[in-house]
Structures are given as structure tokens and as C-alpha cells.
Design a protein around this motif. Sequence first.
Motif, PDB file in Angstrom:
ATOM      1  N   GLY A  67       0.952  -1.130   0.020  1.00 46.28           N
ATOM      2  CA  GLY A  67       0.059   0.014  -0.006  1.00 46.28           C
ATOM      3  C   GLY A  67       0.757   1.314  -0.252  1.00 46.28           C
ATOM      4  N   SER A  68       2.128   1.283   0.386  1.00 43.17           N
ATOM      5  CA  SER A  68       3.001   2.348   0.346  1.00 43.17           C
ATOM      6  C   SER A  68       4.211   2.525  -0.307  1.00 43.17           C
ATOM      7  N   ALA A  69       4.478   1.341  -1.051  1.00 40.46           N
ATOM      8  CA  ALA A  69       5.711   1.388  -1.811  1.00 40.46           C
ATOM      9  C   ALA A  69       5.677   0.226  -2.875  1.00 40.46           C
ATOM     10  N   ALA A  70       6.474   0.255  -3.945  1.00 39.56           N
ATOM     11  CA  ALA A  70       6.602  -0.646  -4.855  1.00 39.56           C
ATOM     12  C   ALA A  70       8.103  -0.948  -5.379  1.00 39.56           C
ATOM     13  N   LEU A  71       8.432  -2.055  -5.826  1.00 37.24           N
ATOM     14  CA  LEU A  71       9.748  -2.108  -6.468  1.00 37.24           C
ATOM     15  C   LEU A  71       9.586  -2.351  -7.874  1.00 37.24           C
ATOM     16  N   VAL A  72      10.288  -1.447  -8.729  1.00 36.33           N
ATOM     17  CA  VAL A  72       9.866  -1.533 -10.237  1.00 36.33           C
ATOM     18  C   VAL A  72      11.381  -1.769 -10.697  1.00 36.33           C
ATOM     19  N   ASN A  73      11.935  -2.727 -11.287  1.00 32.88           N
ATOM     20  CA  ASN A  73      13.122  -3.180 -11.647  1.00 32.88           C
ATOM     21  C   ASN A  73      14.080  -3.420 -10.241  1.00 32.88           C
ATOM     22  N   ASP A  74      14.907  -2.511 -10.330  1.00 33.94           N
ATOM     23  CA  ASP A  74      15.703  -2.342  -8.855  1.00 33.94           C
ATOM     24  C   ASP A  74      15.271  -0.861  -8.127  1.00 33.94           C
ATOM     25  N   ARG A  75      14.116  -0.388  -8.492  1.00 38.57           N
ATOM     26  CA  ARG A  75      14.037   1.079  -8.002  1.00 38.57           C
ATOM     27  C   ARG A  75      12.800   1.197  -7.045  1.00 38.57           C
ATOM     28  N   ARG A  76      12.915   1.643  -5.829  1.00 33.36           N
ATOM     29  CA  ARG A  76      11.699   1.859  -4.876  1.00 33.36           C
ATOM     30  C   ARG A  76      11.094   2.969  -5.002  1.00 33.36           C
ATOM     31  N   LEU A  77       9.812   2.763  -5.306  1.00 31.33           N
ATOM     32  CA  LEU A  77       8.829   4.056  -5.520  1.00 31.33           C
ATOM     33  C   LEU A  77       7.906   4.061  -4.478  1.00 31.33           C
ATOM     34  N   ARG A  80       5.605   6.920  -4.287  1.00 30.10           N
ATOM     35  CA  ARG A  80       4.428   7.792  -5.049  1.00 30.10           C
ATOM     36  C   ARG A  80       3.841   7.146  -6.055  1.00 30.10           C
ATOM     37  N   SER A  81       2.328   7.457  -6.307  1.00 32.97           N
ATOM     38  CA  SER A  81       1.834   6.761  -7.197  1.00 32.97           C
ATOM     39  C   SER A  81       2.486   6.669  -8.529  1.00 32.97           C
ATOM     40  N   PHE A  82       2.235   5.819  -9.218  1.00 31.94           N
ATOM     41  CA  PHE A  82       2.854   5.787 -10.656  1.00 31.94           C
ATOM     42  C   PHE A  82       2.003   4.939 -11.437  1.00 31.94           C
ATOM     43  N   ILE A  83       2.597   4.647 -12.899  1.00 28.80           N
ATOM     44  CA  ILE A  83       2.102   3.995 -13.690  1.00 28.80           C
ATOM     45  C   ILE A  83       3.132   3.188 -14.391  1.00 28.80           C
ATOM     46  N   VAL A  84       2.878   1.946 -14.850  1.00 28.37           N
ATOM     47  CA  VAL A  84       3.948   1.240 -15.480  1.00 28.37           C
ATOM     48  C   VAL A  84       3.394   0.497 -16.605  1.00 28.37           C
ATOM     49  N   ALA A  85       3.964   0.273 -17.437  1.00 25.71           N
ATOM     50  CA  ALA A  85       3.647  -0.711 -18.651  1.00 25.71           C
ATOM     51  C   ALA A  85       5.132  -1.386 -19.111  1.00 25.71           C
ATOM     52  N   PRO A  86       4.894  -2.568 -19.656  1.00 25.10           N
ATOM     53  CA  PRO A  86       5.962  -3.274 -20.252  1.00 25.10           C
ATOM     54  C   PRO A  86       7.191  -2.403 -20.545  1.00 25.10           C
ATOM     55  N   ASP A  87       6.858  -1.174 -21.312  1.00 26.95           N
ATOM     56  CA  ASP A  87       7.671  -0.579 -22.090  1.00 26.95           C
ATOM     57  C   ASP A  87       7.895   1.078 -21.567  1.00 26.95           C
ATOM     58  N   ALA A  88       6.954   1.145 -20.581  1.00 23.21           N
ATOM     59  CA  ALA A  88       7.127   2.491 -19.994  1.00 23.21           C
ATOM     60  C   ALA A  88       6.817   2.704 -18.462  1.00 23.21           C
ATOM     61  N   LEU A  89       7.486   3.788 -17.956  1.00 17.43           N
ATOM     62  CA  LEU A  89       7.338   3.957 -16.588  1.00 17.43           C
ATOM     63  C   LEU A  89       7.127   5.611 -16.371  1.00 17.43           C
ATOM     64  N   VAL A  90       5.768   5.939 -15.620  1.00 16.73           N
ATOM     65  CA  VAL A  90       5.351   7.391 -15.419  1.00 16.73           C
ATOM     66  C   VAL A  90       5.382   7.350 -13.988  1.00 16.73           C
ATOM     67  N   GLU A  91       6.238   8.048 -13.366  1.00 18.71           N
ATOM     68  CA  GLU A  91       6.499   8.486 -12.052  1.00 18.71           C
ATOM     69  C   GLU A  91       5.744   9.364 -11.624  1.00 18.71           C
ATOM     70  N   ASP A  92       5.415   9.683 -10.170  1.00 15.62           N
ATOM     71  CA  ASP A  92       4.795  10.827  -9.750  1.00 15.62           C
ATOM     72  C   ASP A  92       3.437  11.008 -10.071  1.00 15.62           C
ATOM     73  N   TRP A  93       2.676   9.743 -10.479  1.00 14.50           N
ATOM     74  CA  TRP A  93       1.173  10.243 -10.798  1.00 14.50           C
ATOM     75  C   TRP A  93       0.646  10.698  -9.888  1.00 14.50           C
ATOM     76  N   ASN A  94       0.051  11.950 -10.281  1.00  9.00           N
ATOM     77  CA  ASN A  94      -0.727  12.835  -8.882  1.00  9.00           C
ATOM     78  C   ASN A  94      -2.145  12.380  -8.587  1.00  9.00           C
ATOM     79  N   VAL A  95      -2.135  11.245  -8.069  1.00 14.98           N
ATOM     80  CA  VAL A  95      -3.240  10.567  -7.716  1.00 14.98           C
ATOM     81  C   VAL A  95      -2.981  10.261  -6.012  1.00 14.98           C
ATOM     82  N   ALA A  96      -3.909  10.603  -5.235  1.00 13.91           N
ATOM     83  CA  ALA A  96      -3.588  10.492  -3.943  1.00 13.91           C
ATOM     84  C   ALA A  96      -4.810   9.291  -3.403  1.00 13.91           C
ATOM     85  N   SER A  97      -6.049   9.016  -4.033  1.00 10.16           N
ATOM     86  CA  SER A  97      -6.815   8.208  -3.590  1.00 10.16           C
ATOM     87  C   SER A  97      -7.656   7.610  -4.729  1.00 10.16           C
TER      88      SER A  97
END
Length: 125
Positions: free
Chosen positions: A19-29, A31-48
Motif C-alpha cells: 500500500g505504500s511502496a513498490a519495487l520496479v526493476n531495482d527502483r523503490r517507488l 509515490r503513485s505511478f503508472i507502469v507498462a512493459p515499455d514505460a514508467l510514469v513516476e509521480d502520478w498525481n493521484v492520492a486516492s
Amino acid sequence: MQLTLENPDFDYFLRGANGSAALVNDRRLERSFIVAPDALVEDWNVASVGGLTVADLEPVLALQPEVVLLGSGSHQVFPPAEVLAACLARGIGMETMANDAVARTYQVLAGEGRRVVAAFVLSAA
């Protein structure tokens, strides 16, 4: 939760999420984010998930998914009806689950070569 130690055939893979973090590849995120097999969008501005709007979906839809997996945090929470309708109107499936379930499902679908986009809502611990 550890998902995999081997790198798959796509660029962005999830090793785990809660609920508070995720590990994408070797990077700990953390903040809310979006991931696809070929794209990573960090800091997706969604709180709930409850406050999610159709406009918030634009970066998700820009990745041209066939299915969207919405990670709602540590527990399953459904988005407003208009958010679901926006995906359905475009012929895109949307599933909402807790973040750990989205991480597992994303790995399976991406591994099958599906055009999956996962959007994770993360909250401060």
C-alpha cells in the motif's frame, strides 16, 4: 513480497508492491505511478482511488492499454463509476485490486505479451 529474481523480456517489471511502496526493476517507488512493459510514469498525481477522475486517467490511456490494472493501495477500493465508464467506452478493460494483487497480475499479463498498464495508488506509510 518478492515476485521474481529473473529479469523478464520486457523493460519494466515489478518485484513487489504494497500500500505504500513498490519495487520496479531495482527502483523503490513511494509515490503513485503508472507502469507498462515499455514505460514508467513516476509521480502520478493521484492520492486516492475514490478521488480518481477521468482526467487522471489520461496518462494511463496515453499508453494505449488493452487492459488497465488499478492498484488501490493495501485494500481493494473501487473508483467512481465515470472512471470505469471512460475505459469501457474505449473498449479497455479495467480491474481494480489491492497493489500486491496488481503486481502479480501485471507480471503474468506482461509476460504473456499483453498490452497491460498498471496504475498504482500509493499512500504515505
